[in-house]
Design a protein around this motif. Structure first.
Motif, mmCIF file in Angstrom:
data_model
loop_
_atom_site.group_PDB
_atom_site.id
_atom_site.type_symbol
_atom_site.label_atom_id
_atom_site.label_comp_id
_atom_site.label_asym_id
_atom_site.label_seq_id
_atom_site.Cartn_x
_atom_site.Cartn_y
_atom_site.Cartn_z
ATOM 1 N N GLY A 19 0.852 -1.159 -0.001
ATOM 2 C CA GLY A 19 0.075 0.043 0.260
ATOM 3 C C GLY A 19 0.909 1.427 -0.012
ATOM 4 N N LEU A 20 0.830 2.058 -0.969
ATOM 5 C CA LEU A 20 1.524 3.157 -1.122
ATOM 6 C C LEU A 20 1.054 4.184 -0.187
ATOM 7 C CD1 LEU A 20 2.658 3.368 -4.791
ATOM 8 C CD2 LEU A 20 3.874 2.419 -2.850
ATOM 9 N N ARG A 21 -0.160 4.207 0.382
ATOM 10 C CA ARG A 21 -0.644 5.182 1.396
ATOM 11 C C ARG A 21 0.481 5.265 2.659
ATOM 12 N NH1 ARG A 21 -6.466 3.135 2.031
ATOM 13 N NH2 ARG A 21 -5.162 1.180 1.622
ATOM 14 N N PHE A 22 1.144 4.206 2.618
ATOM 15 C CA PHE A 22 2.176 4.452 3.925
ATOM 16 C C PHE A 22 3.078 5.456 3.805
ATOM 17 C CE2 PHE A 22 1.306 -0.339 4.254
ATOM 18 C CZ PHE A 22 0.449 -0.379 5.215
ATOM 19 N N GLY A 23 3.261 6.083 4.861
ATOM 20 C CA GLY A 23 4.302 7.116 5.027
ATOM 21 C C GLY A 23 5.614 6.455 5.652
ATOM 22 N N ILE A 24 6.565 7.137 6.024
ATOM 23 C CA ILE A 24 7.778 6.666 6.414
ATOM 24 C C ILE A 24 7.694 5.517 7.541
ATOM 25 C CG2 ILE A 24 10.130 7.470 7.788
ATOM 26 C CD1 ILE A 24 9.869 10.114 6.273
ATOM 27 N N ASP A 25 6.862 6.001 8.674
ATOM 28 C CA ASP A 25 6.986 4.935 9.610
ATOM 29 C C ASP A 25 6.127 3.786 9.136
ATOM 30 O OD1 ASP A 25 7.994 6.995 11.598
ATOM 31 O OD2 ASP A 25 6.018 7.960 11.827
ATOM 32 N N LYS A 42 22.309 2.142 7.005
ATOM 33 C CA LYS A 42 22.751 3.424 6.297
ATOM 34 C C LYS A 42 23.104 3.010 4.682
ATOM 35 C CE LYS A 42 25.555 7.551 6.404
ATOM 36 N NZ LYS A 42 26.734 8.132 6.850
ATOM 37 N N GLY A 43 22.319 3.824 4.024
ATOM 38 C CA GLY A 43 22.646 3.747 2.341
ATOM 39 C C GLY A 43 21.505 2.622 1.813
ATOM 40 N N ALA A 44 20.901 1.684 2.538
ATOM 41 C CA ALA A 44 20.140 0.667 2.074
ATOM 42 C C ALA A 44 18.610 1.338 1.508
ATOM 43 C CB ALA A 44 19.875 -0.380 3.166
ATOM 44 N N LEU A 45 18.510 1.075 0.321
ATOM 45 C CA LEU A 45 17.194 1.546 -0.300
ATOM 46 C C LEU A 45 16.234 0.551 -0.263
ATOM 47 C CD1 LEU A 45 15.633 3.676 -1.879
ATOM 48 C CD2 LEU A 45 16.650 2.856 -3.898
ATOM 49 N N PHE A 46 15.078 0.831 0.087
ATOM 50 C CA PHE A 46 13.835 -0.172 0.079
ATOM 51 C C PHE A 46 12.768 0.223 -0.975
ATOM 52 C CE2 PHE A 46 15.770 -0.765 4.110
ATOM 53 C CZ PHE A 46 16.003 -2.356 4.226
ATOM 54 N N LEU A 47 12.430 -0.652 -1.880
ATOM 55 C CA LEU A 47 11.553 0.056 -2.894
ATOM 56 C C LEU A 47 10.242 -0.800 -2.738
ATOM 57 C CD1 LEU A 47 13.865 0.183 -6.185
ATOM 58 C CD2 LEU A 47 12.674 2.185 -4.772
ATOM 59 N N PHE A 48 9.064 -0.081 -2.837
ATOM 60 C CA PHE A 48 7.686 -0.472 -2.979
ATOM 61 C C PHE A 48 6.976 -0.105 -4.066
ATOM 62 C CE2 PHE A 48 9.612 0.434 1.427
ATOM 63 C CZ PHE A 48 9.110 -0.691 2.008
ATOM 64 N N CYS A 49 6.031 -0.938 -4.725
ATOM 65 C CA CYS A 49 5.128 -0.792 -5.442
ATOM 66 C C CYS A 49 3.793 -1.122 -5.207
ATOM 67 C CB CYS A 49 5.636 -1.319 -6.640
ATOM 68 S SG CYS A 49 4.813 -0.975 -8.375
ATOM 69 N N GLY A 50 2.642 -0.342 -5.455
ATOM 70 C CA GLY A 50 1.383 -0.602 -5.283
ATOM 71 C C GLY A 50 0.712 -1.336 -6.384
ATOM 72 N N ARG A 51 -0.555 -1.225 -6.438
ATOM 73 C CA ARG A 51 -1.259 -1.885 -7.653
ATOM 74 C C ARG A 51 -1.159 -1.028 -8.966
ATOM 75 N NH1 ARG A 51 -3.782 -6.554 -5.989
ATOM 76 N NH2 ARG A 51 -4.351 -6.591 -4.106
ATOM 77 N N ARG A 52 -0.824 -0.042 -8.913
ATOM 78 C CA ARG A 52 -0.480 0.693 -9.951
ATOM 79 C C ARG A 52 0.990 0.758 -10.408
ATOM 80 N NH1 ARG A 52 -4.032 6.349 -10.158
ATOM 81 N NH2 ARG A 52 -6.037 5.451 -9.800
ATOM 82 N N THR A 53 1.381 0.038 -11.375
ATOM 83 C CA THR A 53 2.730 -0.131 -11.620
ATOM 84 C C THR A 53 3.436 1.105 -12.118
ATOM 85 O OG1 THR A 53 2.073 -1.090 -13.503
ATOM 86 C CG2 THR A 53 2.511 -2.551 -11.797
ATOM 87 N N GLY A 54 2.877 2.289 -12.370
ATOM 88 C CA GLY A 54 3.595 3.400 -12.554
ATOM 89 C C GLY A 54 3.943 4.289 -11.391
ATOM 90 N N ARG A 55 3.892 3.750 -10.177
ATOM 91 C CA ARG A 55 4.316 4.370 -9.252
ATOM 92 C C ARG A 55 5.073 3.714 -8.292
ATOM 93 N NH1 ARG A 55 -0.493 5.935 -11.138
ATOM 94 N NH2 ARG A 55 -1.269 8.121 -10.818
#
Length: 156
Positions: A19-25, A42-55
């Motif tokens: 769910g891309l409605r989540f914020g930082i916390d 430090k420096g680790a990137l976590f990527l998330f994608c919702g149902r719309r794959t353009g975001r």
């Protein structure tokens, strides 16, 4: 900024839907509770994608605080892996593929080869360049052509 691979020490993709409605916390809690990883790397990137794959959303700990990155494509979509609900570490190459709209898991790839060094000699009998081993066989078989006649060789 999101496409700069050199800024990140590790890159994790959250496979499946988030769910891309989540914020930082909320995203930090997903990383910690659901994926059992430390969001404070430090420096680790976590990527998330919702149902719309353009975001896509990214969460990055910079040492003094979190950075939340949101990218929305105007045209096209990300080829996000939807197979499981887990976080997987990807290589910088795979991350670049994802940012270019390609799949993270490529079905096939052109393999790198290192050609063997082959020496070539000009054969006066057939008037053509031959590999060194073939030219030597010709010399041995036809005894009338000596090594001096085949001296115009080169290596490639």
């Amino acid at each position: 900024m999101l496409g700069e691979v050199s800024l990140y020490s590790r890159i994790y993709l959250a496979y499946g839907y988030t769910g891309l409605r989540f914020g930082i916390d909320g995203l930090a809690r997903v990383v910690q509770d659901h994926f059992e990883l430390d969001p404070f790397q430090k420096g680790a990137l976590f990527l998330f994608c919702g149902r719309r794959t353009g975001r896509v959303k990214g969460l990055l700990w910079e040492g003094d605080g979190f950075l939340l990155v949101y990218k929305r494509l105007e045209a096209g979509r990300f080829r996000w892996p939807r197979t499981a609900s887990e976080a997987r570490e990807v290589t910088p190459e795979q991350f670049t593929w994802l940012m270019q709209g390609l799949a993270v898991e490529q079905k096939s790839r052109i393999k790198e080869v290192s050609p063997k060094r082959t020496c070539w000699l000009f054969c006066t009998e057939c008037r053509n360049f031959q590999p060194l081993s073939t030219a030597h066989a010709i010399i041995r078989l036809t005894k009338k052509y000596c090594a001096q006649r085949h001296a115009g060789g080169f290596c490639a």
